[in-house]
Design an enzyme around this catalytic site. Sequence first.
Site, PDB file in Angstrom:
ATOM      1  N   HIS A 117       0.854  -1.188   0.000  1.00 21.25           N
ATOM      2  CA  HIS A 117       0.000   0.000   0.000  1.00 21.25           C
ATOM      3  C   HIS A 117       0.894   1.242   0.000  1.00 21.25           C
ATOM      4  O   HIS A 117       1.856   1.318   0.767  1.00 21.25           O
ATOM      5  CB  HIS A 117      -0.896  -0.002   1.243  1.00 21.25           C
ATOM      6  CG  HIS A 117      -1.844   1.148   1.258  1.00 21.25           C
ATOM      7  ND1 HIS A 117      -2.970   1.190   0.470  1.00 21.25           N
ATOM      8  CD2 HIS A 117      -1.814   2.324   1.943  1.00 21.25           C
ATOM      9  CE1 HIS A 117      -3.602   2.338   0.671  1.00 21.25           C
ATOM     10  NE2 HIS A 117      -2.924   3.032   1.555  1.00 21.25           N
ATOM     11  N   SER A 144       3.980   0.561   2.570  1.00 21.50           N
ATOM     12  CA  SER A 144       3.917  -0.495   3.581  1.00 21.50           C
ATOM     13  C   SER A 144       3.519  -1.809   2.935  1.00 21.50           C
ATOM     14  O   SER A 144       2.614  -1.843   2.105  1.00 21.50           O
ATOM     15  CB  SER A 144       2.844  -0.175   4.639  1.00 21.50           C
ATOM     16  OG  SER A 144       2.971   1.134   5.147  1.00 21.50           O
ATOM     17  N   ASP A 153      -6.722  -2.270   4.254  1.00 22.15           N
ATOM     18  CA  ASP A 153      -5.374  -1.721   4.456  1.00 22.15           C
ATOM     19  C   ASP A 153      -5.005  -1.679   5.948  1.00 22.15           C
ATOM     20  O   ASP A 153      -4.157  -0.870   6.355  1.00 22.15           O
ATOM     21  CB  ASP A 153      -5.243  -0.316   3.834  1.00 22.15           C
ATOM     22  CG  ASP A 153      -5.478  -0.332   2.329  1.00 22.15           C
ATOM     23  OD1 ASP A 153      -5.085  -1.314   1.684  1.00 22.15           O
ATOM     24  OD2 ASP A 153      -6.063   0.631   1.813  1.00 22.15           O
TER      25      ASP A 153
HETATM   26  C1  GAR Z   1       1.267   0.727  -6.376  1.00 21.10           C
HETATM   27  O1  GAR Z   1       1.665   2.017  -6.011  1.00 21.10           O
HETATM   28  C2  GAR Z   1       0.609   0.041  -5.201  1.00 21.10           C
HETATM   29  O2  GAR Z   1       1.176   0.367  -3.966  1.00 21.10           O
HETATM   30  C3  GAR Z   1      -0.790   0.576  -5.301  1.00 21.10           C
HETATM   31  O3  GAR Z   1      -1.082   0.577  -6.673  1.00 21.10           O
HETATM   32  C4  GAR Z   1       0.129   0.764  -7.397  1.00 21.10           C
HETATM   33  C5  GAR Z   1       0.245  -0.358  -8.407  1.00 21.10           C
HETATM   34  O4  GAR Z   1       1.338  -0.134  -9.254  1.00 21.10           O
HETATM   35  N1  GAR Z   1      -1.713  -0.247  -4.579  1.00 21.10           N
HETATM   36  C6  GAR Z   1      -2.775   0.233  -3.949  1.00 21.10           C
HETATM   37  O5  GAR Z   1      -3.060   1.392  -3.939  1.00 21.10           O
HETATM   38  C7  GAR Z   1      -3.604  -0.802  -3.245  1.00 21.10           C
HETATM   39  N2  GAR Z   1      -4.513  -0.203  -2.327  1.00 21.10           N
HETATM   40  P1  GAR Z   1       1.827  -1.307 -10.195  1.00 21.10           P
HETATM   41  O6  GAR Z   1       0.593  -1.838 -10.918  1.00 21.10           O
HETATM   42  O7  GAR Z   1       2.765  -0.603 -11.146  1.00 21.10           O
HETATM   43  O8  GAR Z   1       2.496  -2.355  -9.365  1.00 21.10           O
END
Ligand code: GAR
Length: 221
Positions: A117, A144, A153
Amino acid sequence: MHQESLQQIPRLVVLISGGGSNLQTLIDAIAAGTIVATIELVISNQPNAMGLARAHKAGIATQVVNHLEYSSREAFDRELIRAIDDKQPELVVLAGFMRIFTPELTNHYHGRMLNIHPSLLPLFKGTNTHERALEAEEDQHGASVHFVTSELDGGPIVIQAIVPVLEMDSPSVLAARVLVQEHIIYPIAIKWFCEGRLTLQNATVSMDGHNLPVQGMPYLP
Ligand code: GAR
């Protein structure tokens, strides 16, 4: 989970909704031998998620479970459980999966589902974390990794990385700074789990048999 129960190479199922950069770092860490595991399946709820192409390129099986095709959250989650359990994974990795689960699903994967997250939990649960950190005039922000529980979360934290918030930051600039750290700490946590070092005992994260503090392990770049 103890080392003896992970004698086989751990099987992972990864859930994505978007770009899949965290999936890519996991694919790369496995290819490099840093993490000994196999990704059995990548599931996306978004048919056009870029992360699906990353999985195809790496020769990993993919499946789309589109939430729009299910009449309820319960029905969607039941299909997810069916698709995941078909692969009998030791660990389910949420890598930018943007759906809220039912307690039925989170209870089913208690102690064997990790999420990353983009905030220093317990701050800024939910979405738009970077905008909210800037609005709150935080001088630190971060990411985190936590075990998933029924509280959105809110599950026990494994590891956190902290980044500074700089005066001229926009949400996207801050997000990019955080994402660099996500790509470091998520493989670390997954490696610990795959090595049988990381477990969830009731509501407490245990590492090598020792309870971690509530903020998890600090990772300082
Ligand atoms: C990341 O920043 C992750 O932490 C966030 O989505 C993005 C995905 O990036 N996740 C959340 O917000 C979950 N609540 P990615 O598809 O490039 O890995």
